[in-house]
Design a protein around this motif. Structure first.
Motif, PDB file in Angstrom:
ATOM      1  N   PRO A   1       0.796  -1.227   0.000  1.00 57.77           N
ATOM      2  CA  PRO A   1       0.000   0.000   0.000  1.00 57.77           C
ATOM      3  C   PRO A   1       0.833   1.283   0.000  1.00 57.77           C
ATOM      4  CG  PRO A   1      -0.406  -1.269   2.009  1.00 57.77           C
ATOM      5  CD  PRO A   1       0.545  -2.045   1.168  1.00 57.77           C
ATOM      6  N   SER A   2       2.113   1.176   0.280  1.00 58.91           N
ATOM      7  CA  SER A   2       2.937   2.383   0.298  1.00 58.91           C
ATOM      8  C   SER A   2       3.672   2.622  -1.022  1.00 58.91           C
ATOM      9  CB  SER A   2       3.946   2.321   1.440  1.00 58.91           C
ATOM     10  OG  SER A   2       4.788   1.213   1.274  1.00 58.91           O
ATOM     11  N   ASN A   3       3.777   1.583  -1.860  1.00 57.61           N
ATOM     12  CA  ASN A   3       4.518   1.715  -3.112  1.00 57.61           C
ATOM     13  C   ASN A   3       4.045   0.617  -4.058  1.00 57.61           C
ATOM     14  OD1 ASN A   3       6.376   2.421  -5.032  1.00 57.61           O
ATOM     15  ND2 ASN A   3       8.166   1.826  -3.846  1.00 57.61           N
ATOM     16  N   PHE A   4       3.414   0.985  -5.157  1.00 53.68           N
ATOM     17  CA  PHE A   4       2.909  -0.030  -6.074  1.00 53.68           C
ATOM     18  C   PHE A   4       2.929   0.484  -7.509  1.00 53.68           C
ATOM     19  CE2 PHE A   4      -0.556   2.329  -4.199  1.00 53.68           C
ATOM     20  CZ  PHE A   4      -1.424   2.611  -5.236  1.00 53.68           C
TER      21      PHE A   4
ATOM     22  N   LYS B   1     -11.284  15.846  13.204  1.00 51.36           N
ATOM     23  CA  LYS B   1      -9.881  15.760  12.797  1.00 51.36           C
ATOM     24  C   LYS B   1      -9.783  15.428  11.315  1.00 51.36           C
ATOM     25  CE  LYS B   1      -5.604  13.405  13.738  1.00 51.36           C
ATOM     26  NZ  LYS B   1      -4.974  12.254  14.325  1.00 51.36           N
ATOM     27  N   LYS B   2      -8.967  16.215  10.627  1.00 51.01           N
ATOM     28  CA  LYS B   2      -8.749  15.971   9.210  1.00 51.01           C
ATOM     29  C   LYS B   2      -7.395  15.308   9.031  1.00 51.01           C
ATOM     30  CE  LYS B   2     -11.269  19.861   7.328  1.00 51.01           C
ATOM     31  NZ  LYS B   2     -11.224  21.005   6.433  1.00 51.01           N
ATOM     32  N   GLU B   3      -7.350  14.338   8.161  1.00 48.02           N
ATOM     33  CA  GLU B   3      -6.080  13.738   7.767  1.00 48.02           C
ATOM     34  C   GLU B   3      -5.992  13.844   6.260  1.00 48.02           C
ATOM     35  OE1 GLU B   3      -4.646  10.165   9.377  1.00 48.02           O
ATOM     36  OE2 GLU B   3      -5.817  10.340  11.199  1.00 48.02           O
ATOM     37  N   PHE B   4      -4.775  13.778   5.761  1.00 53.70           N
ATOM     38  CA  PHE B   4      -4.555  13.919   4.335  1.00 53.70           C
ATOM     39  C   PHE B   4      -3.743  12.745   3.817  1.00 53.70           C
ATOM     40  CE2 PHE B   4      -5.311  18.090   5.977  1.00 53.70           C
ATOM     41  CZ  PHE B   4      -6.116  18.687   5.020  1.00 53.70           C
ATOM     42  N   ILE B   5      -4.032  12.344   2.602  1.00 55.84           N
ATOM     43  CA  ILE B   5      -3.257  11.332   1.900  1.00 55.84           C
ATOM     44  C   ILE B   5      -2.434  12.075   0.856  1.00 55.84           C
ATOM     45  CG2 ILE B   5      -3.368   9.329   0.360  1.00 55.84           C
ATOM     46  CD1 ILE B   5      -4.260   8.674   3.190  1.00 55.84           C
ATOM     47  N   TYR B   6      -1.141  11.739   0.797  1.00 58.95           N
ATOM     48  CA  TYR B   6      -0.238  12.363  -0.163  1.00 58.95           C
ATOM     49  C   TYR B   6       0.384  11.268  -1.028  1.00 58.95           C
ATOM     50  CZ  TYR B   6      -0.612  16.300   3.033  1.00 58.95           C
ATOM     51  OH  TYR B   6      -1.081  17.316   3.812  1.00 58.95           O
ATOM     52  N   MET B   7       0.291  11.429  -2.355  1.00 63.00           N
ATOM     53  CA  MET B   7       0.830  10.438  -3.284  1.00 63.00           C
ATOM     54  C   MET B   7       1.704  11.123  -4.333  1.00 63.00           C
ATOM     55  SD  MET B   7      -2.233   7.791  -4.029  1.00 63.00           S
ATOM     56  CE  MET B   7      -3.778   8.600  -3.706  1.00 63.00           C
ATOM     57  N   VAL B   8       2.821  10.474  -4.643  1.00 62.96           N
ATOM     58  CA  VAL B   8       3.663  10.917  -5.753  1.00 62.96           C
ATOM     59  C   VAL B   8       3.640   9.814  -6.811  1.00 62.96           C
ATOM     60  CG1 VAL B   8       5.158  12.417  -4.393  1.00 62.96           C
ATOM     61  CG2 VAL B   8       5.760  10.034  -4.658  1.00 62.96           C
ATOM     62  N   VAL B   9       3.754  10.213  -8.075  1.00 56.67           N
ATOM     63  CA  VAL B   9       3.659   9.254  -9.176  1.00 56.67           C
ATOM     64  C   VAL B   9       4.807   9.493 -10.146  1.00 56.67           C
ATOM     65  CG1 VAL B   9       2.198   8.349 -11.014  1.00 56.67           C
ATOM     66  CG2 VAL B   9       1.137   9.294  -8.963  1.00 56.67           C
ATOM     67  N   ASN B  10       5.480   8.398 -10.510  1.00 56.18           N
ATOM     68  CA  ASN B  10       6.548   8.452 -11.517  1.00 56.18           C
ATOM     69  C   ASN B  10       6.143   7.603 -12.713  1.00 56.18           C
ATOM     70  OD1 ASN B  10       8.077   9.982  -9.788  1.00 56.18           O
ATOM     71  ND2 ASN B  10       9.271   8.257  -9.033  1.00 56.18           N
ATOM     72  N   ASP B  11       6.525   8.064 -13.899  1.00 56.27           N
ATOM     73  CA  ASP B  11       6.262   7.267 -15.097  1.00 56.27           C
ATOM     74  C   ASP B  11       7.350   6.206 -15.253  1.00 56.27           C
ATOM     75  OD1 ASP B  11       8.482   8.565 -16.138  1.00 56.27           O
ATOM     76  OD2 ASP B  11       7.338   9.830 -17.501  1.00 56.27           O
ATOM     77  N   GLU B  12       7.341   5.491 -16.357  1.00 54.65           N
ATOM     78  CA  GLU B  12       8.284   4.396 -16.564  1.00 54.65           C
ATOM     79  C   GLU B  12       9.732   4.864 -16.657  1.00 54.65           C
ATOM     80  OE1 GLU B  12       7.176   2.471 -20.222  1.00 54.65           O
ATOM     81  OE2 GLU B  12       6.818   4.406 -21.188  1.00 54.65           O
TER      82      GLU B  12
END
Length: 162
Positions: free
Chosen positions: A75-78, A121-132
């Motif tokens: 779930p942290s890196n896919f 309480k608010k929480e945030f999800i942060y995602m970074v995305v890299n291409d091939e």
């Protein structure tokens, strides 16, 4: 009668001088630019962000269920394929988020009050995305920015109904 009008005007003026601290919810998602001063472990990269009221572990469970057929899923890196192009999605932990994002810019320079709210309480999800090729797929000059943002928004919407 004049006294009543003066009292009402005084109360209205007095109340209008008091700043309101409550903040509206964030609708949708935001793409935030990464911290320019981030360490060697992090490149300056755009971050897909959205608000949740549930715990991050619930989001991890949702991802595990959604991608249960993906080999080697974490779930942290896919890795996912969007329109036949592989993309690496990384969900940042709290420690990574603190290093990666410069919240002083958001709070003080941009005056974004959405990060502070009393009550729920608010929480945030942060995602970074890299291409091939390892390039930032959410950068403004990326060919993939809109299709990746739409894909991540589909994940966000699916989680909201989870």
């Amino acid at each position: 009668m004049k006294l009543q009008v003066l009292v009402v005007l005084f109360i209205v003026l007095f109340v209008s001088c008091i700043p309101i601290k409550s903040v509206q919810d964030i609708n949708g998602y935001h793409i935030i630019e990464g911290n320019k001063k981030a360490g060697k472990n992090f490149k300056k990269q755009n971050v897909f962000s959205f608000q949740i009221y549930k715990n991050k572990r619930v989001f991890d469970r949702y991802l595990e269920e959604r991608f249960k057929d993906t080999p080697g899923f974490s779930p942290s890196n896919f890795i996912v394929e969007i329109e036949d192009v592989p993309f690496t999605i990384r969900v940042l932990s709290k420690q990574e988020t603190n290093q990666y994002l410069d919240f002083t810019d958001i709070i003080f320079e941009k005056k974004d009050p959405e990060l502070v709210k009393k009550g729920k309480k608010k929480e945030f999800i942060y995602m970074v995305v890299n291409d091939e090729n390892g390039e930032d797929a959410l950068s403004t000059d990326s060919f993939y920015r809109y299709i990746v943002a739409k894909y991540l928004d589909d994940i966000r919407m699916g989680f909201n109904t989870y």
